[in-house]
Design a protein around this motif. Structure first.
Motif, PDB file in Angstrom:
ATOM      1  N   CYS A 253       0.835  -1.216   0.000  1.00  0.00           N
ATOM      2  CA  CYS A 253       0.000   0.000   0.000  1.00  0.00           C
ATOM      3  C   CYS A 253       0.866   1.261   0.000  1.00  0.00           C
ATOM      4  CB  CYS A 253      -0.917   0.011   1.212  1.00  0.00           C
ATOM      5  SG  CYS A 253      -2.260  -1.198   1.153  1.00  0.00           S
ATOM      6  N   ASN A 254       1.926   1.260   0.801  1.00  0.00           N
ATOM      7  CA  ASN A 254       2.765   2.447   0.930  1.00  0.00           C
ATOM      8  C   ASN A 254       3.598   2.718  -0.314  1.00  0.00           C
ATOM      9  OD1 ASN A 254       1.755   2.762   3.502  1.00  0.00           O
ATOM     10  ND2 ASN A 254       3.561   1.958   4.546  1.00  0.00           N
ATOM     11  N   HIS A 255       3.764   1.711  -1.167  1.00  0.00           N
ATOM     12  CA  HIS A 255       4.534   1.891  -2.400  1.00  0.00           C
ATOM     13  C   HIS A 255       3.664   1.781  -3.647  1.00  0.00           C
ATOM     14  CE1 HIS A 255       7.670   0.925   0.570  1.00  0.00           C
ATOM     15  NE2 HIS A 255       8.443   1.678  -0.176  1.00  0.00           N
ATOM     16  N   ALA A 256       2.351   1.824  -3.458  1.00  0.00           N
ATOM     17  CA  ALA A 256       1.441   1.716  -4.596  1.00  0.00           C
ATOM     18  C   ALA A 256       1.524   2.960  -5.468  1.00  0.00           C
ATOM     19  CB  ALA A 256       0.009   1.508  -4.111  1.00  0.00           C
ATOM     20  N   ALA A 257       1.595   2.740  -6.780  1.00  0.00           N
ATOM     21  CA  ALA A 257       1.686   3.852  -7.729  1.00  0.00           C
ATOM     22  C   ALA A 257       0.320   4.418  -8.068  1.00  0.00           C
ATOM     23  CB  ALA A 257       2.392   3.385  -8.998  1.00  0.00           C
ATOM     24  N   SER A 258      -0.748   3.735  -7.667  1.00  0.00           N
ATOM     25  CA  SER A 258      -2.116   4.197  -7.912  1.00  0.00           C
ATOM     26  C   SER A 258      -2.979   3.806  -6.720  1.00  0.00           C
ATOM     27  CB  SER A 258      -2.660   3.599  -9.216  1.00  0.00           C
ATOM     28  OG  SER A 258      -2.555   2.197  -9.218  1.00  0.00           O
ATOM     29  N   PRO A 259      -4.190   4.378  -6.598  1.00  0.00           N
ATOM     30  CA  PRO A 259      -5.013   4.142  -5.406  1.00  0.00           C
ATOM     31  C   PRO A 259      -5.395   2.668  -5.222  1.00  0.00           C
ATOM     32  CG  PRO A 259      -5.811   6.039  -6.637  1.00  0.00           C
ATOM     33  CD  PRO A 259      -4.796   5.371  -7.502  1.00  0.00           C
ATOM     34  N   VAL A 260      -5.418   2.232  -3.959  1.00  0.00           N
ATOM     35  CA  VAL A 260      -5.844   0.873  -3.625  1.00  0.00           C
ATOM     36  C   VAL A 260      -6.850   0.924  -2.486  1.00  0.00           C
ATOM     37  CG1 VAL A 260      -3.683  -0.198  -4.376  1.00  0.00           C
ATOM     38  CG2 VAL A 260      -3.929   0.512  -1.999  1.00  0.00           C
ATOM     39  N   HIS A 261      -7.773  -0.023  -2.495  1.00  0.00           N
ATOM     40  CA  HIS A 261      -8.661  -0.277  -1.366  1.00  0.00           C
ATOM     41  C   HIS A 261      -8.206  -1.598  -0.757  1.00  0.00           C
ATOM     42  CE1 HIS A 261     -11.943   2.263  -3.554  1.00  0.00           C
ATOM     43  NE2 HIS A 261     -11.094   3.013  -2.885  1.00  0.00           N
ATOM     44  N   ALA A 262      -7.597  -1.535   0.410  1.00  0.00           N
ATOM     45  CA  ALA A 262      -6.908  -2.703   0.967  1.00  0.00           C
ATOM     46  C   ALA A 262      -7.753  -3.445   1.990  1.00  0.00           C
ATOM     47  CB  ALA A 262      -5.591  -2.266   1.607  1.00  0.00           C
ATOM     48  N   SER A 263      -7.611  -4.780   1.969  1.00  0.00           N
ATOM     49  CA  SER A 263      -8.251  -5.642   2.951  1.00  0.00           C
ATOM     50  C   SER A 263      -7.265  -6.727   3.367  1.00  0.00           C
ATOM     51  CB  SER A 263      -9.502  -6.307   2.363  1.00  0.00           C
ATOM     52  OG  SER A 263     -10.429  -5.361   1.912  1.00  0.00           O
ATOM     53  N   GLY A 264      -7.471  -7.271   4.557  1.00  0.00           N
ATOM     54  CA  GLY A 264      -6.626  -8.358   5.027  1.00  0.00           C
ATOM     55  C   GLY A 264      -7.431  -9.344   5.858  1.00  0.00           C
ATOM     56  N   ILE A 265      -7.078 -10.608   5.732  1.00  0.00           N
ATOM     57  CA  ILE A 265      -7.717 -11.665   6.521  1.00  0.00           C
ATOM     58  C   ILE A 265      -6.619 -12.377   7.304  1.00  0.00           C
ATOM     59  CG2 ILE A 265      -9.189 -13.707   6.479  1.00  0.00           C
ATOM     60  CD1 ILE A 265     -10.049 -12.922   3.650  1.00  0.00           C
ATOM     61  N   GLU A 266      -6.869 -12.623   8.582  1.00  0.00           N
ATOM     62  CA  GLU A 266      -5.862 -13.286   9.416  1.00  0.00           C
ATOM     63  C   GLU A 266      -6.563 -14.070  10.521  1.00  0.00           C
ATOM     64  OE1 GLU A 266      -2.887 -14.948  11.219  1.00  0.00           O
ATOM     65  OE2 GLU A 266      -2.617 -13.857   9.327  1.00  0.00           O
ATOM     66  N   VAL A 267      -6.123 -15.314  10.725  1.00  0.00           N
ATOM     67  CA  VAL A 267      -6.747 -16.180  11.721  1.00  0.00           C
ATOM     68  C   VAL A 267      -6.205 -15.918  13.120  1.00  0.00           C
ATOM     69  CG1 VAL A 267      -5.095 -18.084  11.483  1.00  0.00           C
ATOM     70  CG2 VAL A 267      -7.496 -18.564  12.102  1.00  0.00           C
ATOM     71  N   ASP A 268      -4.990 -15.359  13.238  1.00  0.00           N
ATOM     72  CA  ASP A 268      -4.373 -15.098  14.540  1.00  0.00           C
ATOM     73  C   ASP A 268      -4.846 -13.743  15.057  1.00  0.00           C
ATOM     74  OD1 ASP A 268      -2.351 -14.006  16.459  1.00  0.00           O
ATOM     75  OD2 ASP A 268      -1.369 -15.923  16.094  1.00  0.00           O
TER      76      ASP A 268
END
Length: 324
Positions: A131-146
């Protein structure tokens, strides 16, 4: 002193105080201190007046998102030291930067924001690197079991002032809207839920199923047609006893665009070596490259060799996929 190191020292000192006076682990303490620095409220187990002074010091600085990410990465590395298996260590920054390059290449022809998902987000380090090095806009999501790691990702996202959707769940049991891009440093090993594994085409015919195989199938499931997956996978992915089924699945469902083997010097042993796998979900009209990009990446300390490799990859993207 680098801002990221200074912030790490704040996180570390306060987390150690919280850890020593409670039953919290160091990683749990990191998440609580991160939240306290965001809200200005001390964890109830710490002295509120003393923490307020720390908070005021923190607020005097202008923190870049990368400063925050790197500080949390240092804290997580300390908290995980000696506690995780070689296959489960945090993604090195050099690898994250190279994966960011691939993500940016694949997104370069887009006009709208990219829906980006990390299906094994951990503490969010790889997701936030991209995300911090994206050259264009992103909508970020993450999934984590911990849950603990997800709390750290939440605290880090808040201090980076980054909007991100985080889900505490087993990624292999999630159904959600399709995305443009899946990124992940895949967990490696066996999946413990044999019954649920059978809902996947890549489940083992007998015995335990490889969790990294199931994650690859889930990545393809979660992609929109022609969407991309940038995944960190074990070097033995295509040579294991369960590899033939994976070969057939990928031939039917995806294009293997690139396989980039990381320098073996990065890993504890050759058997723990990893590669970056770039996939594209098949759909009608998808441009098929004449040949996949197969390469061994040079040492990340060899700047000239890395520059030459990047130039070679730029040429490949232009000639094979029409991406400048």
């Amino acid at each position: 002193m680098e801002p990221s190191v200074y912030l790490y020292q704040i996180l570390d000192e306060q987390a150690e105080r919280l850890e020593q006076g409670t039953s919290f682990t160091y990683l749990e303490a990191i998440a609580k201190i991160g939240n306290g620095l965001f809200t200005g409220e001390a964890p109830r187990q710490l002295d509120a007046t003393a923490f307020r002074k720390v908070y005021e010091q923190f607020k005097q600085q202008q923190w870049l998102p990368e400063d925050v990410r790197k500080a949390f990465r240092l804290a997580c590395l300390k908290g995980m030291k000696g506690q995780v298996q070689a296959h489960h260590e945090m993604t090195p920054d050099s690898v994250g930067f190279y994966m960011s390059y691939l993500v940016n290449k694949c997104m370069s022809n887009r006009e709208e924001a990219c829906e980006l998902l990390d299906i094994a987000a951990g503490a969010g380090n790889l997701l936030f690197t991209i995300c911090n090095h994206a050259a264009s806009p992103v909508h970020a999501s993450g999934i984590e079991v911990d849950e603990t790691l997800l709390h750290i990702a939440y605290a880090s996202a808040n201090l980076q002032q980054r909007e991100v959707s985080l889900l505490h769940q087993d990624s292999l049991k999630v159904t959600m809207p399709a995305v443009d891009m899946v990124v992940s440093d895949l967990p490696v090993g066996y999946y413990p839920d044999d019954d649920h594994a059978k809902t996947y085409r890549l489940a083992a015919d007998k015995g335990r199923s490889y969790v990294h195989h199931l994650f690859i199938e889930q990545s393809i499931r979660m992609l929109k047609p022609a969407g991309y997956a940038v995944l960190l996978v074990p070097n033995h992915l295509f040579t294991s006893e369960q590899a033939p089924k994976l070969h057939r699945f990928l031939k039917e469902e995806a294009l293997v665009l690139a396989l980039l083997q990381l320098p073996t010097s990065m890993f504890q042993s050759e058997q723990h070596g990893k590669s970056i796998l770039l996939l594209q979900k098949k759909t009608t009209g998808t441009r098929i490259p004449r040949q996949a990009l197969l390469a061994e990446l040079p040492s990340f300390t060899n700047e000239e060799a890395l520059k030459q490799m990047t130039q070679r990859m730029n040429v490949w993207f232009a000639e094979q996929l029409g991406i400048e």
